[in-house]
Design an enzyme around this catalytic site. Structure first.
Site, PDB file in Angstrom:
ATOM      1  CG  HIS A  93      -5.395  -6.124  -0.390  1.00  0.00           C
ATOM      2  ND1 HIS A  93      -6.600  -6.124   0.272  1.00  0.00           N
ATOM      3  CD2 HIS A  93      -5.555  -6.917  -1.481  1.00  0.00           C
ATOM      4  CE1 HIS A  93      -7.457  -6.877  -0.404  1.00  0.00           C
ATOM      5  NE2 HIS A  93      -6.848  -7.361  -1.473  1.00  0.00           N
ATOM      6  CD  GLU A 104      -8.563  -9.254  -3.783  1.00  0.00           C
ATOM      7  OE1 GLU A 104      -9.403  -8.902  -2.944  1.00  0.00           O
ATOM      8  OE2 GLU A 104      -7.445  -9.725  -3.470  1.00  0.00           O
ATOM      9  CE  LYS A 156      -4.023  -2.030   2.299  1.00  0.00           C
ATOM     10  NZ  LYS A 156      -4.934  -1.898   3.461  1.00  0.00           N
ATOM     11  CG  ASN A 190      -3.583  -2.587   6.792  1.00  0.00           C
ATOM     12  OD1 ASN A 190      -3.381  -2.309   5.616  1.00  0.00           O
ATOM     13  ND2 ASN A 190      -4.632  -3.284   7.193  1.00  0.00           N
ATOM     14  CE1 TYR A 248      -9.720  -2.751  -0.418  1.00  0.00           C
ATOM     15  CE2 TYR A 248      -8.936  -0.861  -1.664  1.00  0.00           C
ATOM     16  CZ  TYR A 248      -8.679  -1.982  -0.900  1.00  0.00           C
ATOM     17  OH  TYR A 248      -7.386  -2.335  -0.627  1.00  0.00           O
TER      18      TYR A 248
END
Length: 175
Positions: free
Chosen positions: A124, A135, A15, A121, A55
Protein backbone atom coordinates in the site's frame (compact mmCIF):
# COMPACT_ATOMS: atom_id res chain seq x y z
CA UNK A 1 21.76 9.68 -1.04
CA UNK A 2 22.28 13.42 -1.60
CA UNK A 3 19.35 15.46 -2.94
CA UNK A 4 18.94 18.98 -4.24
CA UNK A 5 15.21 19.40 -3.59
CA UNK A 6 13.57 18.97 -0.20
CA UNK A 7 12.78 15.38 0.64
CA UNK A 8 9.18 14.21 0.58
CA UNK A 9 7.76 11.67 3.02
CA UNK A 10 5.41 8.84 2.14
CA UNK A 11 3.89 5.85 3.86
CA UNK A 12 4.62 2.38 2.52
CA UNK A 13 2.93 -0.73 3.88
CA UNK A 14 3.92 -4.34 3.26
CA UNK A 15 0.64 -6.24 3.49
CA UNK A 16 0.04 -9.58 5.28
CA UNK A 17 0.35 -11.66 2.07
CA UNK A 18 3.96 -10.53 1.56
CA UNK A 19 4.80 -10.66 5.28
CA UNK A 20 3.90 -14.36 5.27
CA UNK A 21 6.80 -15.09 2.89
CA UNK A 22 10.25 -14.22 4.31
CA UNK A 23 11.98 -14.22 0.92
CA UNK A 24 9.41 -11.83 -0.56
CA UNK A 25 9.60 -9.64 2.54
CA UNK A 26 13.39 -9.46 2.26
CA UNK A 27 13.20 -8.68 -1.48
CA UNK A 28 10.73 -5.86 -0.80
CA UNK A 29 12.89 -4.44 1.99
CA UNK A 30 15.97 -4.49 -0.28
CA UNK A 31 14.07 -2.66 -3.05
CA UNK A 32 12.97 -0.04 -0.53
CA UNK A 33 16.52 0.29 0.79
CA UNK A 34 17.92 0.76 -2.74
CA UNK A 35 15.45 3.54 -3.53
CA UNK A 36 14.60 5.39 -0.31
CA UNK A 37 15.84 6.67 2.99
CA UNK A 38 13.99 4.67 5.66
CA UNK A 39 12.91 7.11 8.37
CA UNK A 40 10.77 4.77 10.49
CA UNK A 41 9.79 1.09 10.36
CA UNK A 42 7.20 -0.75 12.42
CA UNK A 43 5.83 -4.30 12.36
CA UNK A 44 2.27 -4.55 13.61
CA UNK A 45 -0.95 -6.55 13.59
CA UNK A 46 -4.24 -4.72 13.19
CA UNK A 47 -7.49 -5.50 14.89
CA UNK A 48 -10.51 -5.44 12.60
CA UNK A 49 -11.47 -2.04 14.07
CA UNK A 50 -8.08 -0.58 13.04
CA UNK A 51 -8.59 -1.78 9.49
CA UNK A 52 -12.14 -0.38 9.37
CA UNK A 53 -10.91 2.99 10.62
CA UNK A 54 -8.01 3.20 8.16
CA UNK A 55 -10.14 2.22 5.16
CA UNK A 56 -13.28 4.13 6.27
CA UNK A 57 -13.33 6.08 2.97
CA UNK A 58 -14.10 2.78 1.20
CA UNK A 59 -16.97 1.83 3.52
CA UNK A 60 -19.95 0.66 1.48
CA UNK A 61 -17.83 -0.35 -1.51
CA UNK A 62 -18.07 -3.97 -2.68
CA UNK A 63 -14.50 -4.79 -1.63
CA UNK A 64 -14.56 -3.10 1.81
CA UNK A 65 -15.29 -6.15 3.97
CA UNK A 66 -12.77 -8.32 2.12
CA UNK A 67 -10.09 -5.62 2.49
CA UNK A 68 -10.83 -5.09 6.19
CA UNK A 69 -10.67 -8.84 6.91
CA UNK A 70 -7.46 -9.27 4.94
CA UNK A 71 -5.62 -6.33 6.48
CA UNK A 72 -6.38 -7.67 9.97
CA UNK A 73 -5.46 -11.27 9.05
CA UNK A 74 -1.78 -11.15 10.01
CA UNK A 75 1.34 -9.06 10.51
CA UNK A 76 2.18 -6.12 8.28
CA UNK A 77 5.08 -3.69 8.11
CA UNK A 78 4.77 0.08 7.83
CA UNK A 79 7.55 2.40 6.72
CA UNK A 80 7.99 6.14 6.55
CA UNK A 81 10.12 6.65 3.45
CA UNK A 82 11.89 9.77 2.20
CA UNK A 83 13.38 10.94 -1.09
CA UNK A 84 12.64 13.51 -3.76
CA UNK A 85 9.11 12.83 -5.09
CA UNK A 86 8.74 9.88 -2.70
CA UNK A 87 4.99 9.44 -3.23
CA UNK A 88 5.23 9.15 -7.01
CA UNK A 89 8.34 6.98 -6.86
CA UNK A 90 6.80 4.48 -4.40
CA UNK A 91 3.56 4.30 -6.39
CA UNK A 92 5.54 3.66 -9.59
CA UNK A 93 7.53 0.91 -7.87
CA UNK A 94 4.31 -0.70 -6.58
CA UNK A 95 2.60 -0.70 -9.99
CA UNK A 96 -1.12 -0.92 -10.75
CA UNK A 97 -3.47 -1.90 -7.91
CA UNK A 98 -5.03 -4.59 -10.08
CA UNK A 99 -2.57 -7.48 -10.09
CA UNK A 100 -3.77 -8.91 -13.42
CA UNK A 101 -3.03 -5.55 -15.09
CA UNK A 102 0.30 -5.25 -13.24
CA UNK A 103 1.46 -8.68 -14.41
CA UNK A 104 0.90 -7.81 -18.06
CA UNK A 105 1.55 -4.08 -18.31
CA UNK A 106 4.16 -3.67 -15.54
CA UNK A 107 5.65 -7.09 -14.71
CA UNK A 108 8.77 -5.48 -13.20
CA UNK A 109 6.75 -3.74 -10.46
CA UNK A 110 6.33 -5.10 -6.94
CA UNK A 111 2.69 -5.99 -7.54
CA UNK A 112 3.52 -7.46 -10.94
CA UNK A 113 6.14 -9.74 -9.37
CA UNK A 114 4.59 -10.60 -6.01
CA UNK A 115 0.89 -9.69 -6.04
CA UNK A 116 -1.72 -12.44 -5.80
CA UNK A 117 -5.09 -10.66 -6.14
CA UNK A 118 -6.39 -7.09 -6.15
CA UNK A 119 -6.66 -7.27 -2.34
CA UNK A 120 -3.56 -9.41 -1.72
CA UNK A 121 -1.37 -7.11 -3.79
CA UNK A 122 1.64 -6.95 -1.43
CA UNK A 123 1.83 -3.21 -0.82
CA UNK A 124 0.00 0.00 0.00
CA UNK A 125 1.20 3.52 -0.59
CA UNK A 126 -0.08 7.03 -0.03
CA UNK A 127 -1.46 8.65 -3.17
CA UNK A 128 -1.04 12.35 -2.28
CA UNK A 129 0.72 14.66 0.15
CA UNK A 130 -2.50 14.94 2.17
CA UNK A 131 -3.02 11.17 2.38
CA UNK A 132 0.66 10.67 3.27
CA UNK A 133 0.30 13.05 6.24
CA UNK A 134 -2.92 11.38 7.38
CA UNK A 135 -1.65 7.82 6.90
CA UNK A 136 1.73 8.45 8.54
CA UNK A 137 -0.12 9.87 11.56
CA UNK A 138 -2.35 6.78 11.66
CA UNK A 139 0.56 4.32 11.68
CA UNK A 140 3.08 6.49 13.55
CA UNK A 141 1.12 8.77 15.91
CA UNK A 142 4.33 9.62 17.78
CA UNK A 143 6.00 10.99 14.61
CA UNK A 144 5.79 14.67 13.70
CA UNK A 145 6.42 15.23 10.00
CA UNK A 146 6.67 18.99 10.54
CA UNK A 147 9.30 18.57 13.24
CA UNK A 148 11.22 16.04 11.15
CA UNK A 149 11.21 18.37 8.12
CA UNK A 150 12.52 21.22 10.24
CA UNK A 151 15.13 19.39 12.34
CA UNK A 152 16.26 16.31 10.43
CA UNK A 153 15.37 16.68 6.74
CA UNK A 154 18.34 18.98 5.95
CA UNK A 155 20.77 16.38 7.32
CA UNK A 156 19.12 13.57 5.35
CA UNK A 157 18.98 15.68 2.17
CA UNK A 158 22.71 16.39 2.40
CA UNK A 159 23.48 12.69 2.83
CA UNK A 160 24.60 12.92 6.45
CA UNK A 161 23.04 9.56 7.22
CA UNK A 162 23.93 6.02 8.08
CA UNK A 163 21.92 2.82 7.88
CA UNK A 164 21.43 0.89 11.10
CA UNK A 165 21.32 -2.83 10.24
CA UNK A 166 19.70 -3.76 13.54
CA UNK A 167 16.79 -1.29 13.45
CA UNK A 168 16.72 -1.26 9.62
CA UNK A 169 16.33 2.52 9.45
CA UNK A 170 18.54 5.43 8.46
CA UNK A 171 19.70 7.86 11.11
CA UNK A 172 21.54 11.16 11.09
CA UNK A 173 25.28 10.55 11.17
CA UNK A 174 26.79 12.47 14.06
CA UNK A 175 30.33 13.60 13.35
Amino acid sequence: MRCVKALQLTLAVIKPDAMAHPLILEALHQKILENFIIIRKKDLIWRKADSEMFYAEHSGRFFFQRLVEFMSSGPMRAYILAREDAITHWRTMMGPTKVFRARFSSPETLRGKYGLTDTRNTTHGSDSIESAKREISFFFPEFSAEEWMMREEPHFRLGHTEYNEESQIHTVKHT
